[in-house]
Design an enzyme around this catalytic site. Sequence first.
Site, PDB file in Angstrom:
ATOM      1  N   GLU A 283      17.033   5.292   9.931  1.00 61.29           N
ATOM      2  CA  GLU A 283      17.003   3.844  10.166  1.00 61.29           C
ATOM      3  C   GLU A 283      18.290   3.373  10.843  1.00 61.29           C
ATOM      4  O   GLU A 283      18.278   2.519  11.717  1.00 61.29           O
ATOM      5  CB  GLU A 283      16.780   3.124   8.828  1.00 61.29           C
ATOM      6  CG  GLU A 283      16.234   1.728   8.964  1.00 61.29           C
ATOM      7  CD  GLU A 283      15.633   1.229   7.645  1.00 61.29           C
ATOM      8  OE1 GLU A 283      14.457   1.515   7.406  1.00 61.29           O
ATOM      9  OE2 GLU A 283      16.344   0.589   6.860  1.00 61.29           O
ATOM     10  N   GLU A 286      18.034   4.212  14.357  1.00 60.73           N
ATOM     11  CA  GLU A 286      17.060   3.316  14.995  1.00 60.73           C
ATOM     12  C   GLU A 286      17.708   1.965  15.304  1.00 60.73           C
ATOM     13  O   GLU A 286      17.542   1.414  16.384  1.00 60.73           O
ATOM     14  CB  GLU A 286      15.841   3.132  14.069  1.00 60.73           C
ATOM     15  CG  GLU A 286      14.699   2.353  14.718  1.00 60.73           C
ATOM     16  CD  GLU A 286      13.528   2.092  13.755  1.00 60.73           C
ATOM     17  OE1 GLU A 286      13.576   2.563  12.606  1.00 60.73           O
ATOM     18  OE2 GLU A 286      12.591   1.395  14.177  1.00 60.73           O
ATOM     19  N   CYS A 303      11.253  -0.089   3.530  1.00 60.91           N
ATOM     20  CA  CYS A 303      11.077   0.771   2.347  1.00 60.91           C
ATOM     21  C   CYS A 303      10.280   0.149   1.226  1.00 60.91           C
ATOM     22  O   CYS A 303      10.012   0.799   0.225  1.00 60.91           O
ATOM     23  CB  CYS A 303      12.390   1.288   1.797  1.00 60.91           C
ATOM     24  SG  CYS A 303      13.809   0.452   2.352  1.00 60.91           S
ATOM     25  N   SER A 323      11.173  -1.584  11.085  1.00 68.26           N
ATOM     26  CA  SER A 323      11.610  -0.220  11.348  1.00 68.26           C
ATOM     27  C   SER A 323      10.415   0.716  11.218  1.00 68.26           C
ATOM     28  O   SER A 323       9.564   0.547  10.351  1.00 68.26           O
ATOM     29  CB  SER A 323      12.691   0.167  10.335  1.00 68.26           C
ATOM     30  OG  SER A 323      12.797   1.572  10.263  1.00 68.26           O
ATOM     31  N   LYS A 362       3.769   1.259  -4.531  1.00 70.08           N
ATOM     32  CA  LYS A 362       3.929   2.642  -4.053  1.00 70.08           C
ATOM     33  C   LYS A 362       2.654   3.453  -4.298  1.00 70.08           C
ATOM     34  O   LYS A 362       2.402   4.443  -3.618  1.00 70.08           O
ATOM     35  CB  LYS A 362       5.122   3.310  -4.752  1.00 70.08           C
ATOM     36  CG  LYS A 362       6.479   2.755  -4.303  1.00 70.08           C
ATOM     37  CD  LYS A 362       6.997   3.564  -3.173  1.00 70.08           C
ATOM     38  CE  LYS A 362       8.337   3.291  -2.588  1.00 70.08           C
ATOM     39  NZ  LYS A 362       9.053   2.114  -2.549  1.00 70.08           N
ATOM     40  N   GLU A 365       0.730   2.669  -1.303  1.00 68.00           N
ATOM     41  CA  GLU A 365       1.353   3.285  -0.125  1.00 68.00           C
ATOM     42  C   GLU A 365       0.989   4.771  -0.026  1.00 68.00           C
ATOM     43  O   GLU A 365       0.651   5.271   1.053  1.00 68.00           O
ATOM     44  CB  GLU A 365       2.871   3.134  -0.207  1.00 68.00           C
ATOM     45  CG  GLU A 365       3.596   3.688   1.006  1.00 68.00           C
ATOM     46  CD  GLU A 365       5.106   3.662   0.841  1.00 68.00           C
ATOM     47  OE1 GLU A 365       5.598   3.966  -0.263  1.00 68.00           O
ATOM     48  OE2 GLU A 365       5.799   3.345   1.820  1.00 68.00           O
ATOM     49  N   GLU A 370      -2.398   7.109   6.748  1.00 71.11           N
ATOM     50  CA  GLU A 370      -1.458   7.757   7.670  1.00 71.11           C
ATOM     51  C   GLU A 370      -0.431   8.635   6.945  1.00 71.11           C
ATOM     52  O   GLU A 370       0.362   9.315   7.576  1.00 71.11           O
ATOM     53  CB  GLU A 370      -0.765   6.717   8.565  1.00 71.11           C
ATOM     54  CG  GLU A 370      -0.012   5.601   7.877  1.00 71.11           C
ATOM     55  CD  GLU A 370      -0.867   4.374   7.518  1.00 71.11           C
ATOM     56  OE1 GLU A 370      -2.102   4.515   7.388  1.00 71.11           O
ATOM     57  OE2 GLU A 370      -0.285   3.298   7.332  1.00 71.11           O
ATOM     58  N   CYS A 507      14.121  -3.384  -6.014  1.00 68.45           N
ATOM     59  CA  CYS A 507      13.253  -2.476  -6.783  1.00 68.45           C
ATOM     60  C   CYS A 507      13.546  -2.511  -8.269  1.00 68.45           C
ATOM     61  O   CYS A 507      12.655  -2.251  -9.091  1.00 68.45           O
ATOM     62  CB  CYS A 507      13.434  -1.041  -6.305  1.00 68.45           C
ATOM     63  SG  CYS A 507      13.178  -0.869  -4.556  1.00 68.45           S
TER      64      CYS A 507
END
Lengths: 577, 424
Positions: A283, A286, A303, A323, A362, A365, A370, A507
């Site tokens: 990141e 990036e 994230c 990102s 999560k 996710e 993908e 989190c």
Amino acid sequence: MASKMINLTIDNNKVQVPEGTTVLKAAKSIGVNVPNLCFHEDLSIYGACRLCVVEIEKHPRLEPSCATLAEEGMVVKTNSTRVRKARRMIVELLLANHPEDCLTCDRNQICELRKIAHDLGIRKLRFEKGRKYDYALDESSPSIVRDPNKCIQCGRCIRVCSEVQAVGAIDFVDRGGRTQVLTFLNKGLDNVECTNCGQCILVCPTGALREKTAVDDVWAAIDDPKKFVVVQTAPAVRAAIGEDFGMPAGSLVTGKMTSSLRRLGFDKIFDTQFAADLTIMEEGHELIGRVTNKGVLPMITSCSPGWIKYVEHFFPECLAHISSCKSPQQMFGAVAKTYYADKIGIKPEDMYVVSIMPCTAKKFEAERPEMNDSGVIDVDAVLTTREAARMIQEAGIDFTNMPDEDFDKPLGISTGAATIFGASGGVMEAALRTAYEVITSKTLEKVEFEQVRGMDGLKTATVDVDGLELKVAVANGLANAKVLLEQIAKGESPYHFIEIMACPGGCLGGGGQPIPTNLEIRKKRAAALYREDEGMPIRKSHENPAITAIYEEFLEKPLGEKSHHLLHTSYTKRERY
Amino acid sequence: MKVILKNIEKEGYDGSIASYISEGGYEALKIALKKTPEDILSELKKSKLVGRGGAAFPTGMKWEFARNSKETPKYVVCNADEGEPGTFKDRLILENDPHMLIEAMAIAGFTVGASQGFIYIRGEYFKAYDVLTAAIEDAVKNNCLGNNILGSDFSFNISLYRGAGAYVCGEETALLDSLEGKKGQSRVKPPFPTFVGYQNKPTVLNNVETLSNVPQIILNGGDWYSKIGSADCPGTKLYCLSGDVKKPGVYELPTGITLKELIDTYGGGVDGKLKAVLPGGVSSSFLAADQLDVKMDYPSLQKAGSMLGSAAVMVVNDTHCMVDLAKRCTEFFDYESCGKCTPCREGTKRAREIFINMSQAAGEATDIALLKELQDVMYDTSRCGLGQAAMNAAGSAMDKFPSEFEKHITKKNCELGICPMEKV
Ligand SMILES: Cc1cc2nc3c(=O)[nH]c(=O)nc-3n(C[C@H](O)[C@H](O)[C@H](O)COP(=O)(O)O)c2cc1C
Ligand code: SF4
Ligand code: SF4
Ligand code: SF4
Ligand code: SF4
């Protein structure tokens, strides 16, 4: 200017409180906890459960203390015969609808309704002949299960979803005794804008909301001799899981957690923090690329999967700002099943990756289509902090007395920068530590960036990177994120880099964390994480030797071809309902 | 003495703006526009007019609160939801003398400093809606509404809003939420609407009948009005007489009249043998046949243990079973509860179940005590008037006719043969 003080009498005690204080709070200030269910300190006043009623002299009826402001000269009784009779009746009425399920209920030990029923001495149900609810469960979501039969219509979930998260996935439908909390057209949580953040679970006073559990899948994998089962733990878990074993909030239990997981039978105990360091490398580069090549700015962190689903539904026009990095959980899965599997000579399909996360999103996710770049699903099962604690309890492990043990190598090696990922502002701080040194080739004198720490919903800072004025913003809680997104959508965002976490406080306040979670507790968990960071020998991601090694042995360079394939992803525009 | 029905009861009166004006309509507005708001408030206070929607709050005081509120803009809202079963008095005004209401709202707007009014009208009142729509248009054409009303610098407009059929939307704060396009559920009070009302701005909210008194008070003065009817609650009242009477209907009478006079002199007497009366609709408590001397005003009925509410006077003869009536009243509240607060949402449900059980020979000895306790707690803790009053009728039926309940519970017997007394 000091605010005006109000003098009142509560239960024969003289009390002085600032003007604007509720009777509920005033009572608390003298050590009286008036029972309540729809009240929640993070949310707007609702005044509907009526459990917090008190007697106020000269008022014809009892008044809800949560919604009544203290007035000069008020005389309040919180514990009269009349009040007790009303409270008990209200609880009896709630229980009349309620399945008598405590023995098998997820909330059993921590249910607010059960505790109140116990404390008020409800020992008999006088409306026992009444009809109970008979509603179908909403199990559509990979993250969250709603059991409407245990719902007491306190509206906390609805308020957190709209006030704190700006999502509004659920609302009351119908009226009277037919009132239900439902998604739009009763489509189910998976088929509306729900971000799976799980904040509704945290505020629910009963077992009406819970995570969809993966405990038995994980047991089955552990017991399967053909599976090599590795577990990764997110940073925020180590600062919270102790609470589920009766330890005070803010207890840092990294070593006990590691040894307990080893006892459960996992083959390797790894750390999501390794992947967090990897995220910073990817990141960070990036960001540097976008800044130097005039790419799309501001760039926003990726994230937090609750945040990602939010932006996909509500601001699809802003997806280019996100990102392309996968979350640390998913980077970990992809690397474990390729780099590490190869290293120890097992096939990706024989490896089973479990994550322990403070997060319910999560779970969603890990199931995104993908997320199988290793050739098989990258992360097989996601447990919340609460579920992990339950497994440890089930196995009879004496958590609080376990010895401290270390993570396994190499995917258990991490830095202090990765630890603070668990707190709002932590990803930003970790990225700044690395970006500064990569851009300037100088050593950062002071690694702490205090401006981006803390529990404020929105934090901003300007960081001088050797003459480059880097403008950054940090948001936690989606309602705060929305403010930044609206700026971007209007083309008015002054920032280069934005960190967004779906949950209040980051989190550490995630929807999978121990219950209760509130502001005080969030602060203590954050302090624990920053303490851990301070004590780490290495505090910058790019100095992690295991990270250096993975680039040398496998990935070659940040944003390289392998990284692109394994560590980066793309996003999907989703509908509004 | 007619204040409200004075036009309607005239032969040939059609409620058009022309006929209204020919009866002296809009004169009060003209006079009001030349006075100061303070003068109007003082007349209103002298009149001792109290709200006719049920809560009997002094109207002058309500308007004064709104006038003195600092926030702007301010609003005037007319409660034409008329949802209480057995109430049909506002409809009479809306359909037959709409300009009286319009004139009153303009005066209210001028007094409190509002330039926008709303009429929240019951969804089922189709004709009234059409009549009002046309009347507002005519009032605008005649400069009785709109900009610079009657040549003054005061401007005022009225919009119509149709309710969606929920009884609770007649409760003022639920009405405001509904008017704002939200689900109609009561708000936390205080703050009251006069300070934080429509769109959180100061709002005067009055019942149709309350407002309809205002033009005559302006024309004849507060003192004149205060001399009509009971001294401590003066004026006239529209009584909606229904049930077992020979001549049901709406009667405008001075407030001091007794229940007996109302039933016998105006209602043509009871149809059959009198058993009980609900003087203020299903939200009020039953009066027994020996309480007919009570005066039909707010304080007197309260003293008698009931209430006037919206004055839906329902007469019950001796062919009715009180258990059945208690059951039906609680069914109504169970259906109409908005569901927000626990005591009302859950309490109405359980009360209904218990009365159903009683009527099906499944009553238990403990039921009466439990219901009485439930009644106390619902009154004491419900968030709005619906839940607070939901057990009044059923509770008073149990108090006044204990043996009937007793027989249903212990003997499993409905002497009048109305309750099924078996599981259905
Ligand atoms: C459940 C409930 C229903 C009500 N329905 C009505 C109604 O239909 N019409 C009405 O004018 N007032 C109704 N009210 C009373 C209003 O809340 C309010 O007191 C009244 O409209 C104020 O106007 P007033 O001061 O002119 O009476 C209702 C109250 C409750 C608690
Ligand atoms: S939600 Fe609470 S009261 Fe209900 S079954 Fe579960 S533990 Fe028991
Ligand atoms: S998980 Fe989050 S977004 Fe979904 S309903 Fe709960 S609070 Fe709302
Ligand atoms: S699901 Fe839980 S938080 Fe939501 S209304 Fe029901 S009991 Fe309250
Ligand atoms: S008393 Fe009944 S109608 Fe009123 S707020 Fe409570 S549930 Fe709704």
